[in-house]
Design an enzyme around this catalytic site. Sequence first.
Site, PDB file in Angstrom:
ATOM      1  CB  CYS A 223      -0.917   0.013   1.224  1.00 10.90           C
ATOM      2  SG  CYS A 223      -0.014   0.147   2.778  1.00 10.90           S
TER       3      CYS A 223
ATOM      4  CG  PHE B 137     -21.270  10.553  14.235  1.00 12.56           C
ATOM      5  CD1 PHE B 137     -21.793   9.394  13.691  1.00 12.56           C
ATOM      6  CD2 PHE B 137     -20.072  10.464  14.959  1.00 12.56           C
ATOM      7  CE1 PHE B 137     -21.154   8.169  13.851  1.00 12.56           C
ATOM      8  CE2 PHE B 137     -19.427   9.247  15.120  1.00 12.56           C
ATOM      9  CZ  PHE B 137     -19.975   8.093  14.568  1.00 12.56           C
ATOM     10  CB  CYS B 138     -23.393  16.102   9.888  1.00 11.36           C
ATOM     11  SG  CYS B 138     -21.808  16.915  10.207  1.00 11.36           S
ATOM     12  CE  LYS B 139     -26.256  10.254  11.068  1.00  4.60           C
ATOM     13  NZ  LYS B 139     -26.360   9.553   9.768  1.00  4.60           N
ATOM     14  N   PRO B 140     -29.698  15.844  11.595  1.00  2.92           N
ATOM     15  CG  PRO B 140     -31.670  15.678  10.351  1.00  2.92           C
ATOM     16  CD  PRO B 140     -30.420  14.913  10.707  1.00  2.92           C
ATOM     17  N   GLY B 141     -30.069  18.359  13.915  1.00  6.06           N
ATOM     18  CA  GLY B 141     -30.049  18.700  15.329  1.00  6.06           C
ATOM     19  C   GLY B 141     -28.826  18.270  16.094  1.00  6.06           C
ATOM     20  NE  ARG B 142     -25.362  13.227  16.629  1.00  4.27           N
ATOM     21  CZ  ARG B 142     -24.789  12.116  17.122  1.00  4.27           C
ATOM     22  NH1 ARG B 142     -25.536  11.089  17.492  1.00  4.27           N
ATOM     23  NH2 ARG B 142     -23.479  12.052  17.265  1.00  4.27           N
TER      24      ARG B 142
END
Length: 277
Positions: free
Chosen positions: A120, A259-264
Amino acid sequence: MFNVNEEVDTSLQLVGAAERTVFRRPQIMQPTMDILAEEVPVALVYNGISHVVMMATPKDLEAFAIGFSLSEGIIEHPREIFGMDVVPACNGMEVRIELSSRRFMGLKERRRALAGRTGCGVCGVEQLNDIGKPIKPLPFSQTFDLAHLDWALRHLNDVQPVGRETGCTHAAAWVMPSGELVGGHEDVGRHVALDKLLGHRAKEGALWQKGAALVSSRASYEMVQKSAMCGVEILFAVSAATTLAVEVAERCNLTLVGFCKPGRATIYTHPQRLIGG
């Protein structure tokens, strides 16, 4: 808001159909047709020499070639590419790129330096700083209000016409400080999707300098490195980050958010660019 209507006809050429058997309880098997995304080998050929072959969705390949060339340090500006042709070849596609003499000489030197490596390419590296490419530390010229992130997340699917049909592509989009998605690209490979976005951003110039990149995948160190090489100061990822991604982001002054999610969201590095963080 980014309009994907112009891409719909193109996306229909990038899907195929295959017969599948759907299992539904109680033990009922029903044959039906499934829509699949196209994946083909794409060779990047610089001044007649094949440099790399990537598996990719055969769409927006000029943007991919520019973004890859920038994020890999082959060029510093799109003007160092004098010409480009995308042609079918060997059950796939070839992107034939004409580099400036100076950049082509640099590429040949790099190829000679890599010729002795095995596996690699990481084996034998003694220090973390030797992994990847030297990255100039980013300035702190950008800010982003996290109150606008939810809007961008809700519309990330807008840049995935193939993904909406097949469910198997990654997306990379450019988010303005207002949260508006001004453009984006998709691919079966997350790195390729990001390279396409970075190439598009480079062509847009000053219009896309403010804002952040948003990717639908996890944030590996390669994603961080590619972003930083192209001057992106803020990278939002829908999924997780790796330890090496965080180390590279910290070192090159990139603001990394996972971990971008609605509200967090989870802020890993350099939160000072983020309002409300």
